[in-house]
Design a protein around this motif. Sequence first.
Motif, PDB file in Angstrom:
ATOM      1  N   ILE A  33       1.817   1.140   5.888  1.00 22.25           N
ATOM      2  CA  ILE A  33       2.788   2.245   5.885  1.00 22.25           C
ATOM      3  C   ILE A  33       4.201   1.695   5.967  1.00 22.25           C
ATOM      4  O   ILE A  33       5.099   2.122   5.227  1.00 22.25           O
ATOM      5  CB  ILE A  33       2.501   3.226   7.043  1.00 22.25           C
ATOM      6  N   ALA A  34       4.417   0.724   6.848  1.00 24.80           N
ATOM      7  CA  ALA A  34       5.764   0.136   7.007  1.00 24.80           C
ATOM      8  C   ALA A  34       6.215  -0.539   5.716  1.00 24.80           C
ATOM      9  O   ALA A  34       7.367  -0.351   5.279  1.00 24.80           O
ATOM     10  CB  ALA A  34       5.765  -0.860   8.160  1.00 24.80           C
ATOM     11  N   MET A  35       5.335  -1.305   5.080  1.00 20.29           N
ATOM     12  CA  MET A  35       5.723  -1.989   3.846  1.00 20.29           C
ATOM     13  C   MET A  35       5.988  -1.001   2.722  1.00 20.29           C
ATOM     14  O   MET A  35       6.906  -1.193   1.919  1.00 20.29           O
ATOM     15  CB  MET A  35       4.643  -2.994   3.441  1.00 20.29           C
ATOM     16  N   ARG A  36       5.210   0.073   2.662  1.00 15.42           N
ATOM     17  CA  ARG A  36       5.449   1.069   1.615  1.00 15.42           C
ATOM     18  C   ARG A  36       6.751   1.825   1.861  1.00 15.42           C
ATOM     19  O   ARG A  36       7.482   2.123   0.911  1.00 15.42           O
ATOM     20  CB  ARG A  36       4.268   2.032   1.528  1.00 15.42           C
ATOM     21  N   LEU A  37       7.044   2.145   3.102  1.00 14.61           N
ATOM     22  CA  LEU A  37       8.320   2.814   3.397  1.00 14.61           C
ATOM     23  C   LEU A  37       9.498   1.909   3.073  1.00 14.61           C
ATOM     24  O   LEU A  37      10.504   2.360   2.525  1.00 14.61           O
ATOM     25  CB  LEU A  37       8.369   3.252   4.862  1.00 14.61           C
ATOM     26  N   MET A  38       9.370   0.624   3.409  1.00 17.89           N
ATOM     27  CA  MET A  38      10.440  -0.311   3.055  1.00 17.89           C
ATOM     28  C   MET A  38      10.556  -0.447   1.547  1.00 17.89           C
ATOM     29  O   MET A  38      11.653  -0.630   1.013  1.00 17.89           O
ATOM     30  CB  MET A  38      10.200  -1.673   3.708  1.00 17.89           C
ATOM     31  N   ALA A 104       3.659  -9.575  -1.629  1.00 21.22           N
ATOM     32  CA  ALA A 104       4.853  -9.202  -2.400  1.00 21.22           C
ATOM     33  C   ALA A 104       6.116  -9.595  -1.640  1.00 21.22           C
ATOM     34  O   ALA A 104       7.063 -10.137  -2.229  1.00 21.22           O
ATOM     35  CB  ALA A 104       4.851  -7.715  -2.684  1.00 21.22           C
ATOM     36  N   GLY A 105       6.179  -9.355  -0.374  1.00 15.42           N
ATOM     37  CA  GLY A 105       7.293  -9.780   0.462  1.00 15.42           C
ATOM     38  C   GLY A 105       8.556  -8.960   0.283  1.00 15.42           C
ATOM     39  O   GLY A 105       8.649  -8.101  -0.606  1.00 15.42           O
ATOM     40  N   PRO A 106       9.542  -9.230   1.129  1.00 13.91           N
ATOM     41  CA  PRO A 106      10.813  -8.491   1.045  1.00 13.91           C
ATOM     42  C   PRO A 106      11.603  -8.875  -0.197  1.00 13.91           C
ATOM     43  O   PRO A 106      11.422  -9.948  -0.764  1.00 13.91           O
ATOM     44  CB  PRO A 106      11.549  -8.894   2.330  1.00 13.91           C
ATOM     45  N   LYS A 107      12.507  -8.003  -0.592  1.00  7.84           N
ATOM     46  CA  LYS A 107      13.367  -8.274  -1.756  1.00  7.84           C
ATOM     47  C   LYS A 107      14.469  -9.220  -1.364  1.00  7.84           C
ATOM     48  O   LYS A 107      14.998  -9.244  -0.335  1.00  7.84           O
ATOM     49  CB  LYS A 107      13.966  -6.980  -2.305  1.00  7.84           C
TER      50      LYS A 107
END
Length: 107
Positions: A33-38, A104-107
């Motif tokens: 959920i946190a990764m999808r929201l980010m 996938a990781g952060p942008k």
Amino acid sequence: MARRRTANFGTPVGYWMMGMNLTRMMVETQMVIAMRLMGMQGAWSVAPNENVRMVSEKMTAFAQSMMATQRAVISGKSPDQVLGAAMRPLSRKTASNHRRLGRAGPK
């Protein structure tokens, strides 16, 4: 007089393991959920179709969970085995989403 069979409600270790599996699944779910929201905010690398995937995969996973639960109940499994059967499709999905989004990781 025929002897009554007592219900097999599993073992203490079975219930403990089920609790551990539930905890792992809850943590993975919160991370997904946190990764999808980010990803929705543009801070995490996600596929363009992630929002559609997020909704559509739930129908399949919950239908598989329901069918596995029914099979376990009909075959007379213990409560911890029924819960395990219900959790298995959901747990597989949360684990695969956690791995996929985590890579996938952060942008």
